[in-house]
Scaffold this motif. Structure first.
Motif, PDB file in Angstrom:
ATOM      1  N   ALA A  48      -8.111  -3.611  12.301  1.00  9.10           N
ATOM      2  CA  ALA A  48      -7.648  -2.239  12.507  1.00  9.10           C
ATOM      3  C   ALA A  48      -6.447  -1.904  11.627  1.00  9.10           C
ATOM      4  N   THR A  49      -5.645  -2.895  11.254  1.00 10.40           N
ATOM      5  CA  THR A  49      -4.414  -2.578  10.523  1.00 10.40           C
ATOM      6  C   THR A  49      -4.510  -2.848   9.019  1.00 10.40           C
ATOM      7  N   TYR A  50      -5.415  -3.752   8.594  1.00 10.25           N
ATOM      8  CA  TYR A  50      -5.467  -4.035   7.156  1.00 10.25           C
ATOM      9  C   TYR A  50      -5.875  -2.791   6.366  1.00 10.25           C
ATOM     10  N   THR A  51      -6.653  -1.913   7.005  1.00  5.20           N
ATOM     11  CA  THR A  51      -7.098  -0.713   6.297  1.00  5.20           C
ATOM     12  C   THR A  51      -5.915   0.181   5.912  1.00  5.20           C
ATOM     13  N   ALA A  52      -4.826   0.102   6.687  1.00  6.16           N
ATOM     14  CA  ALA A  52      -3.629   0.862   6.316  1.00  6.16           C
ATOM     15  C   ALA A  52      -3.025   0.285   5.039  1.00  6.16           C
ATOM     16  N   VAL A  53      -3.023  -1.045   4.930  1.00  5.64           N
ATOM     17  CA  VAL A  53      -2.515  -1.678   3.709  1.00  5.64           C
ATOM     18  C   VAL A  53      -3.418  -1.338   2.530  1.00  5.64           C
ATOM     19  N   LEU A  54      -4.719  -1.250   2.812  1.00  3.94           N
ATOM     20  CA  LEU A  54      -5.684  -0.865   1.776  1.00  3.94           C
ATOM     21  C   LEU A  54      -5.292   0.466   1.142  1.00  3.94           C
TER      22      LEU A  54
ATOM     23  N   HIS B 248       4.260   3.136   3.576  1.00  3.13           N
ATOM     24  CA  HIS B 248       3.615   1.840   3.779  1.00  3.13           C
ATOM     25  C   HIS B 248       4.155   1.053   4.968  1.00  3.13           C
ATOM     26  N   ASP B 249       5.348   1.388   5.446  1.00  6.06           N
ATOM     27  CA  ASP B 249       5.839   0.670   6.626  1.00  6.06           C
ATOM     28  C   ASP B 249       5.407   1.349   7.928  1.00  6.06           C
ATOM     29  N   LYS B 250       4.846   2.545   7.832  1.00  2.04           N
ATOM     30  CA  LYS B 250       4.472   3.279   9.049  1.00  2.04           C
ATOM     31  C   LYS B 250       2.968   3.334   9.269  1.00  2.04           C
ATOM     32  N   LEU B 251       2.208   3.391   8.175  1.00  3.26           N
ATOM     33  CA  LEU B 251       0.775   3.612   8.316  1.00  3.26           C
ATOM     34  C   LEU B 251       0.056   2.512   9.115  1.00  3.26           C
ATOM     35  N   PRO B 252       0.434   1.231   8.963  1.00  3.05           N
ATOM     36  CA  PRO B 252      -0.221   0.226   9.809  1.00  3.05           C
ATOM     37  C   PRO B 252      -0.059   0.520  11.302  1.00  3.05           C
ATOM     38  N   PHE B 253       1.092   1.060  11.694  1.00  5.96           N
ATOM     39  CA  PHE B 253       1.300   1.385  13.105  1.00  5.96           C
ATOM     40  C   PHE B 253       0.492   2.611  13.508  1.00  5.96           C
ATOM     41  N   VAL B 254       0.390   3.579  12.585  1.00  7.50           N
ATOM     42  CA  VAL B 254      -0.467   4.735  12.853  1.00  7.50           C
ATOM     43  C   VAL B 254      -1.902   4.268  13.087  1.00  7.50           C
ATOM     44  N   PHE B 255      -2.392   3.394  12.195  1.00  9.45           N
ATOM     45  CA  PHE B 255      -3.781   2.973  12.300  1.00  9.45           C
ATOM     46  C   PHE B 255      -3.996   2.108  13.538  1.00  9.45           C
ATOM     47  N   ALA B 256      -3.034   1.241  13.857  1.00 12.22           N
ATOM     48  CA  ALA B 256      -3.169   0.400  15.047  1.00 12.22           C
ATOM     49  C   ALA B 256      -3.214   1.264  16.297  1.00 12.22           C
ATOM     50  N   SER B 257      -2.309   2.233  16.394  1.00 15.44           N
ATOM     51  CA  SER B 257      -2.260   3.049  17.608  1.00 15.44           C
ATOM     52  C   SER B 257      -3.456   3.979  17.676  1.00 15.44           C
TER      53      SER B 257
END
Lengths: 353, 346
Positions: free
Chosen positions: B180-186, B199-208
């Motif tokens: 669920a979170t690697y796609t934010a890094v993608l 880049h420090d926020k999007l993984p949390f957006v995608f996880a939530s």
């Protein structure tokens, strides 16, 4: 020579400081050519002598069998951009050299400079080539291209009317073959690889067209051929290099605006050229991609520009995206842990039935 | 010698260039949201090469990739929920979560492969492992996840091998969070200005967003008595998603702008509305069948719209050179000021 397509250049452990970012003295060795390898080669594109003839574009298309396209990358369309003498428009999958063309004007509030022979009225400006006993190529070039020529008599600059000056800027853009190449870093298949010459090349038989390199490049160089699916970009004529030839564009350039050679030698030549131009008063001259401390660790193809980079369509301060990748992975790991924690507390915090 | 070439800049302007100001104002008016929004960014002047983009916009196809982001997220969070629900003895929730994870993972693989320029070469993704490539890492997350989650869902349907099922579900749950979170890094590991900056926020957006979607979908199909964990996970996810997206939309100056204007702005407005209403309904009427269906659907729709909005905002920022040039100019100016300050003090 080791196979490097399976090795990740950034995380193998040697020299952890500059794997992702910063200057690298030997980019080929870092990529796995630990034994003997040729010196890093590159392009120095001196735009102050570019005449916009586009011989480089033609030579590149012919040598590399690049298909025809218009200024927006549409295949087999003969389109005029309608914006300038530039009908190539951009670097892309089918244009590996692109000659930018910019017409600029400025108002001059001083009286018209007197028209006469170059140097006739201003012998004081610039070093006089006649005084030195031995004339190097640089000096010979300088006598033609002194500041006055650039501002008044050079074909790139012309007077129109009494108070407006017009000048043409031309620059042959190309893949930068970055020290830290984002396209190479993000390629998931290993199709993009670092050659023994320090250049970056796509292997057409490996690329599966995932397209990740396209938005990763900070210069917008590499692109996908829609009908083919794979990505394409300048190879610095890898095939010619292995046969001891120059890249096609460099050998076609009639003014030596495109210079090919060992990178360290080109850098020294560029520094000398910049000093010459600056001593002649061309203070807008600057090198672009030369600095090894810049965001991509210095480029294998660098430029001498006469205006800001963005005027030519180049980013003013490009940074390789993978510089921030460790921070991204950290965020992603924390976010994944957060999911686990939330799910766990959601289950434990709910009464059954 | 005239000032001309002797002074930096030298007063040269593109002879036929349109005034930068006009161009920006027109763009602005067309895409502004009504609600008394303050202009975050000054009308900065910038130069470009005939208004052409500097970076290449992503070639990823639009319904494919946002759908992949959504399905991967929903499958990932469901797999975690399923594994924990299994251990805590909630058979109905476990079954629904496993089927969601399995179905989502298989579909997301289909969308990912369909997006490739050469789909028949999908397996080339697995010929190397590169930590510098989020897509390579992602392939090694997606492959075991979809195998485990798909197999678990299949045996769940067939009713075979109960112990193997529990093991498969646990393996899937292990890869669920990273999926669920690697796609934010993608997305953020590109030169696309509006993606990279967050880049420090999007993984949390995608996880939530994944938790809101996974919780919402399982809520719809699970009997309300057993769906407590779904509701809790969905509401928590929605709350974090709303908070983090607010920061993405406002904290980054000009590169936050694409998240607020035009098509992506409207999508994200809709996403916010769906997520907020969905979370509210879950709390109020989530324990009724009808309420669970309505709120779960809204939460999933909110997550889907968030993915589409974030994706489109990135495309917008890639297509307009101002989002590339202005932040880089500001960065250069700040660095020069810093250099100047340090040279003065030393």
């Amino acid at each position: 020579m080791t196979s490097i397509s399976s090795a990740s250049p950034a995380f193998t452990g040697r020299d952890p400081k500059n794997r992702l970012y910063g200057p690298l003295p030997d980019v080929s060795e870092e990529a796995g050519y630990v034994e003997e390898h040729p010196k890093r080669v590159g392009f120095f594109t001196d735009t102050s002598v570019c005449i916009g003839c586009k011989a480089c574009e033609v030579a590149c298309k012919e040598w590399n069998f690049l298909p025809m396209d218009d200024a927006h990358g549409n295949r087999d369309v003969m389109g005029l951009s309608g914006m300038s003498y530039d009908n190539t428009g951009q670097l892309g999958a089918n244009s590996w050299r692109h000659v930018a063309f910019i017409e600029q004007s400025r108002t001059v509030d001083l009286p018209m400079p007197s028209v006469g022979l170059p140097g006739a009225t201003r012998q004081d400006s610039g070093p006089s080539p006649a005084n030195s006993s031995e004339q190097s190529t640089v000096e010979a070039q300088a006598s033609v291209l002194n500041a006055e020529a650039l501002s008044e008599f050079d074909p790139q600059t012309a007077q129109s009317g009494t108070d407006t000056q017009i000048r043409w800027l031309m620059s042959s853009d190309v893949c930068k073959h970055c020290t830290h190449a984002a396209c190479l870093d993000v390629c998931p298949t290993g199709a993009l690889f670092r050659t023994e010459y320090g250049t970056v090349v796509v292997q057409g038989d490996i690329c599966n067209g995932c397209g990740y390199c396209v938005p990763a490049c900070p210069y917008g160089v590499i692109d996908q051929r829609k009908e083919d699916g794979r990505v394409f970009k300048c190879t610095m004529c890898y095939d010619r290099l292995t046969d001891g030839l120059q890249p096609a564009c460099a050998s076609a350039c009639p003014t030596s605006s495109i210079q090919f050679g060992d990178l360290d030698e080109l850098q020294a030549r560029a520094d000398a050229r910049l000093a010459t131009l600056q001593s002649q008063g061309v203070e807008t001259a600057r090198l672009y991609g030369r600095d090894e401390d810049d965001g991509v660790g210095g480029a294998g193809a660098f430029f001498l520009l006469l205006d800001e980079p963005e005027v030519y369509g180049l980013p003013p301060d490009p940074i390789v995206t993978t510089r921030d990748l460790p921070a991204m992975w950290k965020s992603a790991a924390t976010a994944a842990a957060m999911m686990l924690g939330v799910a766990l507390s959601a289950v434990l915090g709910s009464r059954k039935r | 010698m005239t000032e001309g070439l002797a002074t930096p800049g030298a007063g040269w302007r593109r002879a036929d260039g349109p005034p930068a100001q006009q161009r920006q104002k027109r763009r602005r008016r067309s895409g502004r949201r009504a609600a008394g929004e303050v202009a975050m960014v000054d009308e900065a002047e910038f130069t470009s090469y005939y208004g052409r983009p500097i970076i290449k916009p992503p070639v990823w196809k639009s319904p494919d990739v946002p759908l992949y982001l959504f399905l991967g997220g929903a499958a990932g969070s469901s797999s975690i929920l399923g594994a924990i629900a299994d251990l805590s003895g909630r058979p109905a929730l476990t079954r629904v979560a496993r089927l969601t994870a399995g179905g989502g993972s298989i579909l997301s693989v289909v969308f990912l492969i369909h997006d490739l320029g050469r789909p028949e070469r999908f397996l080339h993704m697995l010929r190397v492992f590169k930590p510098t490539s989020p897509l390579s890492v992602g392939s090694y997350i997606l492959a075991p996840f979809s195998a485990a989650a798909g197999a678990t869902a299949a045996v769940e349907l067939l009713g075979w091998f109960p112990r193997l099922k529990r093991f498969g579900g646990a393996v899937a749950a292990l890869f669920g969070g990273p999926l669920a979170t690697y796609t934010a890094v993608l997305l953020t590991n590109t030169a696309v200005p509006s993606w990279h900056a967050v880049h420090d926020k999007l993984p949390f957006v995608f996880a939530s967003s994944a938790m809101a979607a996974g919780g919402g979908i399982t809520m719809v199909f699970t009997p309300v008595a057993e769906a407590g964990p779904s509701r809790k996970m969905a509401v928590t996810g929605a709350a974090i998603e709303l908070t983090m997206m607010r920061r993405v939309e406002h904290d980054h100056g000009i590169v936050s702008e694409p998240y607020r204007i035009g098509r992506p702005g409207r999508m994200l407005d809709a996403a916010r509305a769906c997520t907020a209403v969905g979370a509210g309904l879950t709390v109020l009427v989530g324990r009724t069948r009808l309420g669970a269906v309505a709120s779960g659907t809204l939460l999933a729709a909110g997550s889907l719209l968030t993915r589409f909005g974030v994706f489109e905002a990135g495309l917008t920022s890639a297509r307009d050179p101002k989002y590339t040039v202005i932040p880089q100019r500001e960065r250069l100016a700040a660095r020069q000021q810093e250099d100047h300050a340090s040279s003065v003090t030393s």
